[in-house]
Design an enzyme around this catalytic site. Structure first.
Site, PDB file in Angstrom:
ATOM      1  N   TYR A 141       0.800  -1.227   0.000  1.00  0.00           N
ATOM      2  CA  TYR A 141       0.000   0.000   0.000  1.00  0.00           C
ATOM      3  C   TYR A 141       0.834   1.280   0.000  1.00  0.00           C
ATOM      4  CZ  TYR A 141      -4.549  -2.236   0.476  1.00  0.00           C
ATOM      5  OH  TYR A 141      -5.699  -2.949   0.235  1.00  0.00           O
ATOM      6  N   LYS A 192       3.097 -15.384   2.867  1.00  0.00           N
ATOM      7  CA  LYS A 192       3.369 -16.247   1.716  1.00  0.00           C
ATOM      8  C   LYS A 192       4.878 -16.391   1.608  1.00  0.00           C
ATOM      9  CE  LYS A 192       1.987 -18.522  -1.905  1.00  0.00           C
ATOM     10  NZ  LYS A 192       1.335 -19.828  -1.781  1.00  0.00           N
ATOM     11  N   ASP A 249      -6.273  -7.139   3.798  1.00  0.00           N
ATOM     12  CA  ASP A 249      -7.401  -6.575   3.049  1.00  0.00           C
ATOM     13  C   ASP A 249      -8.267  -7.703   2.493  1.00  0.00           C
ATOM     14  OD1 ASP A 249      -8.971  -4.633   1.646  1.00  0.00           O
ATOM     15  OD2 ASP A 249      -7.908  -5.202  -0.173  1.00  0.00           O
ATOM     16  N   ASP A 253     -12.368  -9.350   3.947  1.00  0.00           N
ATOM     17  CA  ASP A 253     -13.632  -9.446   3.206  1.00  0.00           C
ATOM     18  C   ASP A 253     -14.220 -10.846   3.385  1.00  0.00           C
ATOM     19  OD1 ASP A 253     -13.406  -6.834   2.233  1.00  0.00           O
ATOM     20  OD2 ASP A 253     -14.003  -7.384   0.198  1.00  0.00           O
TER      21      ASP A 253
HETATM   22  C1  IPM Z   1     -10.549  -1.549   3.018  1.00  0.00           C
HETATM   23  C2  IPM Z   1     -10.737  -1.039   1.601  1.00  0.00           C
HETATM   24  C3  IPM Z   1      -9.588  -0.096   1.252  1.00  0.00           C
HETATM   25  C4  IPM Z   1      -8.312  -0.900   1.309  1.00  0.00           C
HETATM   26  C5  IPM Z   1      -9.731   0.598  -0.111  1.00  0.00           C
HETATM   27  C6  IPM Z   1     -11.029   1.385  -0.208  1.00  0.00           C
HETATM   28  C7  IPM Z   1      -8.560   1.494  -0.417  1.00  0.00           C
HETATM   29  O1  IPM Z   1     -10.846  -2.094   0.706  1.00  0.00           O
HETATM   30  O2  IPM Z   1     -10.509  -0.722   3.944  1.00  0.00           O
HETATM   31  O3  IPM Z   1     -10.461  -2.763   3.216  1.00  0.00           O
HETATM   32  O4  IPM Z   1      -7.908  -1.538   0.335  1.00  0.00           O
HETATM   33  O5  IPM Z   1      -7.685  -0.878   2.376  1.00  0.00           O
HETATM   34 MN    MN Z   2     -10.901  -4.046   1.672  1.00  0.00          MN
END
Ligand code: IPM
Ligand code: MN
Length: 355
Positions: A141, A192, A249, A253
């Site tokens: 990032y 990884k 990240d 999800d």
């Molecule tokens: C999260 C989101 C962000 C990330 C995006 C919106 C930049 O997906 O907070 O998980 O990738 O960190």
């Molecule tokens: Mn995310």
């Protein structure tokens, strides 16, 4: 004013469904603030795509310093708007705060609040109850790299993945401290390192060294591809997971899906002891904006997480219990099987908050 005495909360609803879910969160937050005399002062910030398109500025001059110096926390909705295809304002504001306020802990609990919301067969609330700590200031990032011969058939793009000893150590230490404080029995570090040898080597050595300081807590390593499989197959094996920015990240999800979907999940971007930022994991979902359909629970649980961070644990627990009760009563939005809109689903939680 020093951070510790500040009771100011910067509220940044953002784009898309952000303002609607933050409204629902604020109704709960305001109620708790008044009923319990918490003295929180909520200040609305209009940083969003509209403002960026109007002025060309994502953060007004001095804005970041104002937050850094005068606020206890930031309560944020979501960023992203189809009119800003490069997500410039989102990157400036969200990633800008993560980096410039050095919010190195991305705290993303994965906690199932009702069995029927879990997409996995036969898993109970006890089975899906762990915490992911995502490193939040380094990794892929950082935006280091570049293009060479862009637009030609010889184009090269390099995107660096940065790990520093300090950055890796502080997030791993935070994971172990959290485990110790909350009575969790194990910490899993995931990466990884069978392929990414250099960064992986640093992560693994640091993990082993820090783990040695916490003899009461088990520790194990898992490759991130295996982690995604085990989170689905046997989520009960996890208590605390620590991983890097990009893997964190992705797996959070998946973690949100285990709790009933993106609309359920809360997160904190934290620098312990300093101003920290709280946001639901879901995005701005532009196609649902303004339609009163978005699930407000992620935003409400985010408000609870912020209260907990500010030391108001009883109030945070009361909000979570109200969410659990509203789900049990099936007074929720459609994504959870209910038939309420955003506002009504928020009200269903609010009326169940027992202080
Ligand atoms: C999260 C989101 C962000 C990330 C995006 C919106 C930049 O997906 O907070 O998980 O990738 O960190
Ligand atoms: Mn995310």
């Amino acid at each position: 004013m020093t951070m510790k005495t500040s009771k100011k909360i910067a509220v940044i609803p953002g784009d898309g469904i952000g303002p609607e879910v933050i409204d629902a969160g604020l109704s709960v937050l305001n109620h708790v603030n008044d009923a319990r005399n918490l003295g929180l002062e909520l200040v609305l910030f209009g940083w969003n795509a509209d403002e960026y398109l109007r002025t060309g500025i994502s953060i007004p001059p001095g804005g970041m310093d104002d937050i850094r110096n005068n606020y206890a926390a930031v309560y944020l909705g979501a960023f992203g708007d189809p009119r800003v295809p490069d997500m410039k304002h989102a990157a400036d504001i969200l990633l800008g705060m993560r980096f410039q306020l050095d919010l190195y802990v991305n705290y993303r609990p994965v906690k199932l609040l009702n069995e029927r919301l879990c997409p996995l067969k036969g898993k109970t609330r006890q089975d899906v109850d762990f915490v992911i700590f995502r490193e939040n200031t380094e990794g892929a990032y950082v935006g280091m790299g570049g293009h060479f011969k862009k637009g030609t058939s010889d184009e090269i793009a390099i995107q660096e993945d940065v790990s520093t000893r300090k950055g890796v150590e502080r997030i791993i230490r935070h994971a172990f401290e959290y485990a110790k404080k909350t009575g969790r029995k194990s910490v899993c570090m995931s990466d990884k390192n069978n392929v990414m040898r250099f960064g992986g080597d640093l992560w693994l050595r640091t993990f082993e060294e820090v783990a040695a300081e916490y003899p009461g807590i088990e520790h194990f390593h898992m490759f991130v591809d295996a982690l995604t499989m085990q989170m689905v197959r046997a989520p009960e094996m996890f208590e605390v997971i620590v991983t890097n920015n990009m893997f964190g990240d992705i797996v959070t999800d998946l973690g949100a899906a285990l709790q009933g979907g993106l609309g359920m999940a809360a997160s904190g971007n934290i620098h312990p002891g300093k101003v920290s930022l709280f946001e639901p994991i879901h995005g701005s979902a532009p196609k649902y904006a303004g339609k009163d359909v978005a699930n407000p629970i992620g935003a409400i649980l985010t408000a609870a997480m912020m209260l907990e961070y500010l030391g108001n644990t009883a109030e945070a627990d009361a909000i979570e219990s109200a969410v659990v009760a509203a789900i049990e009563a099936n007074e929720t939005t459609h994504d959870l099987g209910g038939n309420l809109g955003t506002k009504a689903a928020g009200a269903a939680v609010l009326k169940r908050v027992e202080l």
